[in-house]
Design a protein around this motif. Sequence first.
Motif, PDB file in Angstrom:
ATOM      1  N   LEU A 217      41.435  36.421  34.422  1.00  0.00           N
ATOM      2  CA  LEU A 217      41.190  37.507  35.383  1.00  0.00           C
ATOM      3  C   LEU A 217      41.449  38.859  34.739  1.00  0.00           C
TER       4      LEU A 217
ATOM      5  N   PHE B  31      29.417  53.219  41.090  1.00  0.00           N
ATOM      6  CA  PHE B  31      30.700  52.585  40.830  1.00  0.00           C
ATOM      7  C   PHE B  31      31.748  53.616  40.449  1.00  0.00           C
TER       8      PHE B  31
ATOM      9  N   GLU C 269      31.771  56.708  41.737  1.00  0.00           N
ATOM     10  CA  GLU C 269      32.132  57.309  43.020  1.00  0.00           C
ATOM     11  C   GLU C 269      33.065  56.407  43.794  1.00  0.00           C
ATOM     12  N   GLU C 270      32.840  55.116  43.710  1.00  0.00           N
ATOM     13  CA  GLU C 270      33.643  54.173  44.489  1.00  0.00           C
ATOM     14  C   GLU C 270      34.595  53.409  43.587  1.00  0.00           C
TER      15      GLU C 270
ATOM     16  N   PHE D 153      39.748  45.838  44.678  1.00  0.00           N
ATOM     17  CA  PHE D 153      39.205  44.494  44.532  1.00  0.00           C
ATOM     18  C   PHE D 153      39.990  43.738  43.468  1.00  0.00           C
ATOM     19  N   LEU D 154      40.229  44.391  42.343  1.00  0.00           N
ATOM     20  CA  LEU D 154      40.916  43.725  41.238  1.00  0.00           C
ATOM     21  C   LEU D 154      42.356  43.390  41.604  1.00  0.00           C
TER      22      LEU D 154
ATOM     23  N   ASN E  82      43.638  42.968  44.511  1.00  0.00           N
ATOM     24  CA  ASN E  82      43.645  41.917  45.520  1.00  0.00           C
ATOM     25  C   ASN E  82      43.487  40.562  44.867  1.00  0.00           C
ATOM     26  N   THR E  83      42.485  40.489  43.963  1.00  0.00           N
ATOM     27  CA  THR E  83      42.260  39.219  43.294  1.00  0.00           C
ATOM     28  C   THR E  83      43.470  38.838  42.460  1.00  0.00           C
TER      29      THR E  83
ATOM     30  N   LEU F 101      46.021  37.327  44.668  1.00  0.00           N
ATOM     31  CA  LEU F 101      45.700  35.956  45.046  1.00  0.00           C
ATOM     32  C   LEU F 101      45.934  35.010  43.882  1.00  0.00           C
TER      33      LEU F 101
ATOM     34  N   TRP G  39      51.401  37.946  49.612  1.00  0.00           N
ATOM     35  CA  TRP G  39      50.716  38.265  50.871  1.00  0.00           C
ATOM     36  C   TRP G  39      51.216  39.584  51.433  1.00  0.00           C
TER      37      TRP G  39
ATOM     38  N   LEU H  67      49.621  42.198  49.554  1.00  0.00           N
ATOM     39  CA  LEU H  67      48.225  42.356  49.969  1.00  0.00           C
ATOM     40  C   LEU H  67      48.137  43.171  51.249  1.00  0.00           C
ATOM     41  N   ILE H  68      49.038  42.873  52.191  1.00  0.00           N
ATOM     42  CA  ILE H  68      48.991  43.599  53.467  1.00  0.00           C
ATOM     43  C   ILE H  68      49.332  45.070  53.245  1.00  0.00           C
TER      44      ILE H  68
ATOM     45  N   ARG I 285      46.361  46.713  51.891  1.00  0.00           N
ATOM     46  CA  ARG I 285      45.318  46.925  52.892  1.00  0.00           C
ATOM     47  C   ARG I 285      45.654  48.144  53.754  1.00  0.00           C
TER      48      ARG I 285
ATOM     49  N   ARG J 202      45.126  51.321  51.781  1.00  0.00           N
ATOM     50  CA  ARG J 202      43.747  51.667  51.515  1.00  0.00           C
ATOM     51  C   ARG J 202      43.120  52.344  52.719  1.00  0.00           C
TER      52      ARG J 202
END
Lengths: 219, 927
Positions: free
Chosen positions: B557, B574, B576-577, B584-585, B587-588, B591, B664, B667-668, B671, B674
């Motif tokens: 990863l 990409f 701009e965003e 995304f990275l 988060n992965t 996980l 987790w 992650l929360i 989120r 963000r």
Amino acid sequence: MKEAELRRLLAANLLCAGSIVLTALVPALFLDGFSVLGTHLTWLCICSVCVSVLNVTLCLILKPSPSSKRSSLSNKISRFLKCCIYFFMSCILFHAIIVLYGAPLIESVTETFLFAVLLSTFTTLQCLCLLGPNIQAWIRVFSRNGAMSIWENSLQITTTCSILGGWFGAFPIPLDWDRPWQVWPISCSLGATFGYMAGLIIAPLWIHWNRKQLTYKSR
Amino acid sequence: MRLRLRSGALAAGCLLAEALGVALFLRGFFPLPVRSLPRGEARAQPPAEPAPPGPGIASNWTKIPPPLFRKVVIVLIDALRDDFVFGSKGKQFMPYTTQVIEKGTSYSFIAEAKPPTVTMPRIKALMTGSIPGFIDVVVNLNSPALMSDNLIWQAKAAGKRIIFYGDDTWVKLFPKHFVEYDGTTSFFVSDFTEVDDNVTRHLDRVLKREDWDLLILHYLGLDHIGHMTGPNSPLVGPKLREMDNVLKKIHISLLSKEGEASLPSLLVVCGDHGMSETGSHGGSSEDEVHTPLLFISSAFEKRSGPLTQLELVQQTDLASTLAVGLGLPISRNNVGNIILPVVGSKTMREQLRFLHMNGFQLSTLLQENTPAYEKDLGYEQFKIAEKSHGNWIKLYLEGNNSEILLNLGKKVLKQYLEALRTLSSSLSKQVAQYDMYSMMVGTVIVMEVLLLLFLSVPKALSSRAEFEVPLSPPLFSLLFYLMCLMLCAVHVIVCTSAESLCYFCSMSWLTAVGVMMLISALMCGILSAVGKILENSRLPLKNPGASSSSWSEVDVLILAGTIGHVLSLGASSFIEEEHQTWYFLINTLCLALCQELCRNHFLLKECDLQLGTTMKQNFDSIGEASECKNIDVQAASNSKLGKAASSAEFVKGSDKWISLASPWIILICCRLLRSLNQTGVQWAHRPDFGHWLTRGITEARFVYVFVLGIVFTGTKDLLKSQVISADSSVKSTGLWEVYSGLVLLSALLFRPHNLPVLVFCLLIQTMMTKYIWRPLKFDAAQITIMHYWFGQAFFYFQGNSNGIATVDVSAGFVGLESYVEIPAIFLTAFATYAGPLLWAIHLLCYLSSEVSRNSAAVGHGCFCYALMRSIPVAIYIVLVTGLRYHLFIWSVFSPKLLYEGMHVFITAAICLFFTAMDQNHSQKVQG
């Protein structure tokens, strides 16, 4: 023995892949204005239902995991209920993960949830069919070198492929191309579907290729 | 003679060289616009009317045409978007202006501003008619006086009296140009009323007076409202109504005086830039670049019907139009065209004269900037138009006054307009002229550094983390001298043959030779590294174990994520965003960590016996770790940890569940963070928590709670460090003090609603350290890369983006009474890069606490950090060079380049700090 089983696996997988293709084509004959992109939610429902029905039927017919002992009816029912609960929980879990990845929390809940259902169909449902509601077995299969039959190997591959497909499917979302398939969750669900189909096709081939190295411990 | 070098020192040295390379590249990529000669010097006479062909007759009109307007009032409303005037909002809130637009004597246009849509470059564009270079944004705050030729200067030189009220940027840009002025500062963004009242309060007095020729008003209130509450806020309406009343007052007053004088007056209403849906500006979206431009004067024809399609003009066109209107020479750097309808009431001869002056100025500018100007289509068209103009004058002077003359004149007019348009566009294109040679030199340095870092990966990450650098092997010295000579020769050839200006050539010879030596030295280093690798590969492999160890999911990863991110820099969306990529990275990553933890814990249960030993090691390491660093942010629960470790309850107890749950929770947290700041472009209009927090008094309470909490933790740490002062812990104490200091500083600088970012940052760092990295025992390189990823994600959690508009300049004013350059730059840079910085320092703290486990940890970390920074920069520089004619180069790629460059400088500083710490440590080990 192994060859025959591999052939059965191949047939079952091709059937699954074919059914997904059919879900994209057949409903257009009955439903007005149906298209995978235009009425995506309908397609998501149809695809999930078809794949799950097919999987359950295949599981009943082929019996890839020979049940060790005959169980009573009440036992069967409780197993079935457990399976349902597990499936529902996995939908919720996928939904939560998707939201954590940045899907909107309140808007387009339906889209997100249906995508979660689709992912669960591609992953959890198969596990349930093959392994039953047995978390220990799941952990064994998904840890390294934990597969004990070609069915479990195929399960590993398809599950990983579907999730990876969904993951890669998120890539085009930020691009400013303004294409219809960039709308949430189309690219992701298409990615997951293609990943799943790819997994279905890759799995028998990969097992065939590596059949020398694959030695399964008996239970 | 051999030099022993630790990997941290190597990385720091490499990064310094890279910083030099990036600086050179930036200097080449953002050339200071060297346009026409500075004003005043060799002031050319205004062009005479083109001479009619044939002998005998000559036009005697050589002077500048007289002014068309007696008085000009410019009302510049900051962030006035076109639909605020022409749209439904305008109809609702600006009734007088709408009436004038639809039925009065006015001309309305939509003026297109060029990005960067920031106030100072826009003022420059409006007044000079040129397009300011991108680098102007960077010096936006510290606006020095405008040196190039401009309308205000011309007006002053012509003896016009100018009065200015409004944004004090003007006062800085045009010092001593105004006979009377009152500057308001745009610093207090939450001030919506005072800032405009300070302008309006002068109006009544000034409008009665007769002792001025040009009045400029710059209203800031609308911009402030946009920044704070967005374009759809209920505050916009009343503000527009206020502006409408101001315009009404000025217009009526101008009309009332019209009778007395011979010439009419002109009222110009414009905006400097628009406003995006979130209320910010700086980018190139349609909302940001489209501004209204209104000319109101009794000299114009009365408009009968309602407004149909609005014509689109350039913002730069205003300067030349006003110059003509005021009877001034057009400023030399102007690239705009005269807006013809404004002078449409004049005779054909005058109109042609105006266009000729404009075209003459544009073609002169073209001559000064392009060697091959004669081949330019616009220049050719202008020459043809000039010739037919001459013919027309001949007919005119002969007294021909028929219909034919008028039609011919119209034809010449059309030719002129066509020529002007072509000239403007080819001049505008030239603003983006790149200094390729400097760019190439910079790129070469950066790429060499990257290669060197790559080649030294195996050595740098070995357990010793040391290099032996041979300083004088004869072969390489010969090669070195040869390369130096060759590069110098190339330098001479390039510099003597170059036509355009080149920064690198204009540097002194010693510096240039120094850079050449650096390049050759790096090249020799790379060659020697390659040689060594080849030598090693010829020998039989000594340690097959290293190569056979398979990659874990996390490794895959990390590698895929790094490569994927670098590749994504090639697409403007990409960039701009980019925050989405990092979210995304991580988060992965979370996980994947979760899966690793699950495997770790559940497999432990299955085969207790086998893993019992590793578990034991695990405890040992934790025990060591907690011993060697007595002081920790999480020291509160250290005792609990120690107890757990000693009683072997760790894995089975509640810690196991916390450990499993921590990904987790992280992650929360991510989120939540963000949705705190919606950054980027595509989804920036989504509602975010930040707005919700800034709305009420919640804001103030949050500030108190968070600041008090952080202050409490900091004091507690400091007290602890005083109480337990063992020898080995002095350094880690210091480190944690630095860390806490930085945390406090960022708490002070962050906007109030961003404080949750800081809190969650601390929370995530604590959880990561305690429940994920300790049990999983990653090596230093993996941890460094994860830290880097989180640092990047937090950069965006703070609300930053890859656009210039999101830089929070207000951080530079905290605790300062007025603008002081150095601290302001430092504070702004710190506040912007607080996320990556905090994670880097935390990494240092963590790694130095891990020193007992792996003595080279800090060196490895430093090396990896340098590598992680070098890869994107090097690739991005190459990408940008390739994409330099891309449509979005100025709006998307250039700001990103500035961000990347700045990040390199900061990373270089961090790596120096790392190396210093590492050096201390090694001395301690020896001593």
